[in-house]
Enzyme design. Structure first.
Site, PDB file in Angstrom:
ATOM      1  N   HIS A  36       0.759  -0.951   0.082  1.00 58.68           N
ATOM      2  CA  HIS A  36      -0.639  -0.508  -0.481  1.00 58.68           C
ATOM      3  C   HIS A  36       0.890   0.809  -0.111  1.00 58.68           C
ATOM      4  CE1 HIS A  36      -2.930  -2.859   2.222  1.00 58.68           C
ATOM      5  NE2 HIS A  36      -3.547  -2.268   1.412  1.00 58.68           N
ATOM      6  N   GLU A 145      -1.601  -3.827  -8.982  1.00 62.27           N
ATOM      7  CA  GLU A 145      -1.639  -4.901  -9.981  1.00 62.27           C
ATOM      8  C   GLU A 145      -1.235  -6.461  -9.486  1.00 62.27           C
ATOM      9  OE1 GLU A 145       1.665  -4.817 -12.457  1.00 62.27           O
ATOM     10  OE2 GLU A 145       0.774  -3.660 -14.042  1.00 62.27           O
ATOM     11  N   GLN A 150      -9.062  -7.276 -10.486  1.00 61.68           N
ATOM     12  CA  GLN A 150      -9.844  -5.513  -9.861  1.00 61.68           C
ATOM     13  C   GLN A 150      -9.454  -4.448 -10.485  1.00 61.68           C
ATOM     14  OE1 GLN A 150     -10.333  -4.631  -5.658  1.00 61.68           O
ATOM     15  NE2 GLN A 150      -8.222  -3.561  -5.356  1.00 61.68           N
ATOM     16  N   LEU A 173       4.866  -6.161  -5.249  1.00 66.06           N
ATOM     17  CA  LEU A 173       5.756  -6.195  -4.091  1.00 66.06           C
ATOM     18  C   LEU A 173       5.868  -7.333  -3.833  1.00 66.06           C
ATOM     19  CD1 LEU A 173       6.329  -2.430  -2.168  1.00 66.06           C
ATOM     20  CD2 LEU A 173       6.852  -3.339  -4.581  1.00 66.06           C
ATOM     21  N   SER A 183      -2.036  -8.406   3.435  1.00 64.08           N
ATOM     22  CA  SER A 183      -2.778  -8.198   4.496  1.00 64.08           C
ATOM     23  C   SER A 183      -2.686  -9.790   4.999  1.00 64.08           C
ATOM     24  CB  SER A 183      -3.742  -7.688   4.909  1.00 64.08           C
ATOM     25  OG  SER A 183      -4.345  -6.286   3.760  1.00 64.08           O
ATOM     26  N   ARG A 184      -2.931 -10.893   4.060  1.00 65.40           N
ATOM     27  CA  ARG A 184      -2.927 -12.516   4.450  1.00 65.40           C
ATOM     28  C   ARG A 184      -1.807 -12.563   5.255  1.00 65.40           C
ATOM     29  NH1 ARG A 184      -8.137 -14.372   1.771  1.00 65.40           N
ATOM     30  NH2 ARG A 184      -9.831 -12.121   1.175  1.00 65.40           N
TER      31      ARG A 184
HETATM   32  O1  PAF Z   1      -8.318  -3.959  -3.158  1.00 67.74           O
HETATM   33  C1  PAF Z   1      -8.934  -3.702  -2.302  1.00 67.74           C
HETATM   34  O2  PAF Z   1      -8.668  -3.214  -0.943  1.00 67.74           O
HETATM   35  C2  PAF Z   1     -10.466  -2.851  -1.694  1.00 67.74           C
HETATM   36  O3  PAF Z   1      -9.995  -3.758  -2.833  1.00 67.74           O
HETATM   37  C3  PAF Z   1     -10.281  -1.301  -2.766  1.00 67.74           C
HETATM   38  C4  PAF Z   1     -10.219  -1.326  -3.204  1.00 67.74           C
HETATM   39  C5  PAF Z   1     -10.613  -0.260  -1.208  1.00 67.74           C
HETATM   40  C6  PAF Z   1     -11.817  -1.633  -2.773  1.00 67.74           C
HETATM   41  O4  PAF Z   1     -13.173  -1.587  -1.167  1.00 67.74           O
END
Ligand code: PAF
Length: 281
Positions: A36, A145, A150, A173, A183-184
């Protein structure tokens, strides 16, 4: 600055817009890690103001246990984001007030791959991201990516709905052993953590086999068998797809694929922790 309500967010953005400043936006569900933060760094490099949202979006969880156990580390996340201009942390009622009843659905991609195993997930994601784009009035938004499907869905609805925002893709990364940051990963036991990099290694082996001209269906079967041998299961999918449309490709790699681009995508559980990854072929 931490903002929890829409009026303050709007007022803050109005000030920035009046000053002619550009806004980069990083949507997150918290539990922040280096992946992030790399999105934030890219946003910082490209925009004058950076907004990060932290919102565990209930509508994109098809499994209530997954929602209940999703890591919530707000204080730690805020500390990690010290350098951003605004952190938007809305409550669920702020995003979904009584009477809320609209959905954004990218029908061509919502029900395949991840969508086939997590019904409604992408509709919830697309809806909340559309709302966040509208609320932040951002010029650009940054997505990893790692969540390849998504990213394609977001690109699709931004184009379809003529949303005035640039979608920036940021590379996955990885730990030094190849495991994609997620996070998992923190839910894996030390033993599971040792086995987890096999996911990326098997993706690489499979991609090499496909590039070398092995029939794709056979290469995928071999990849699935290797995942099982490495302790993964169930394997939700290991698929070779056109990179943008996510149309499955099952024959042999040819140079025409150099134009469309192919992507290898996987979702498989290890110790009941569902991991996903993808690489270019
Ligand atoms: O990738 C995520 O963490 C989520 O799908 C997002 C883009 C924040 C939408 O809730």
């Amino acid at each position: 600055m931490i903002i929890r309500d829409i009026a303050t967010l709007k007022q803050t953005i109005r000030g920035w817009k009046q000053a002619g400043e550009t806004i980069g936006f990083v949507p997150t569900m918290g539990a922040l890690h280096e992946g992030h933060l790399s999105l934030v760094t890219q946003a910082r490099a490209q925009a004058q103001r950076v907004i990060v949202s932290i919102f565990v979006n209930p509508t994109q969880f098809n499994n209530p246990t997954d929602l209940a156990t999703y890591p919530r580390t707000e204080a730690q996340d805020i500390a990690l984001l010290g350098h951003v201009d605004a952190i938007f942390i809305p409550a669920a009622e702020t995003m979904y007030p009584a009477g809320f009843s609209s959905t954004v659905r990218v029908s061509a991609m919502a029900g395949i791959l991840e969508g086939a195993h997590r019904p409604g997930h992408f509709d919830g994601m697309a809806t909340v991201v559309t709302k966040l784009f509208s609320l932040t009035e951002a010029d650009s938004a940054f997505f990893g990516e790692k969540d390849w499907q998504q990213l394609q869905i977001v690109r699709r609805f931004v184009q379809d709905l003529n949303l005035p925002i640039d979608i920036m893709a940021c590379p996955t990364l990885r730990e030094s052993d190849g495991l994609a940051l997620s996070s998992r990963n923190r839910r894996l036991s030390p033993e599971g953590r040792k086995s987890a990099p096999a996911l990326h290694a098997i993706l690489q082996q499979t991609a090499t086999a496909i590039r070398q001209g092995h029939p794709i269906a056979e290469a995928l079967d071999k990849g699935r068998a290797a995942l099982v041998a490495a302790g993964f299961g169930p394997i939700d999918y290991l698929a070779c797809c056109e990179a943008e449309s996510l149309t499955p490709v099952t024959t042999v790699f040819t140079t025409k694929h150099d134009n469309v681009g192919l992507r290898l995508l996987v979702a498989a559980a290890l110790e009941s922790v569902r991991l996903i990854d993808n690489i270019v072929i």
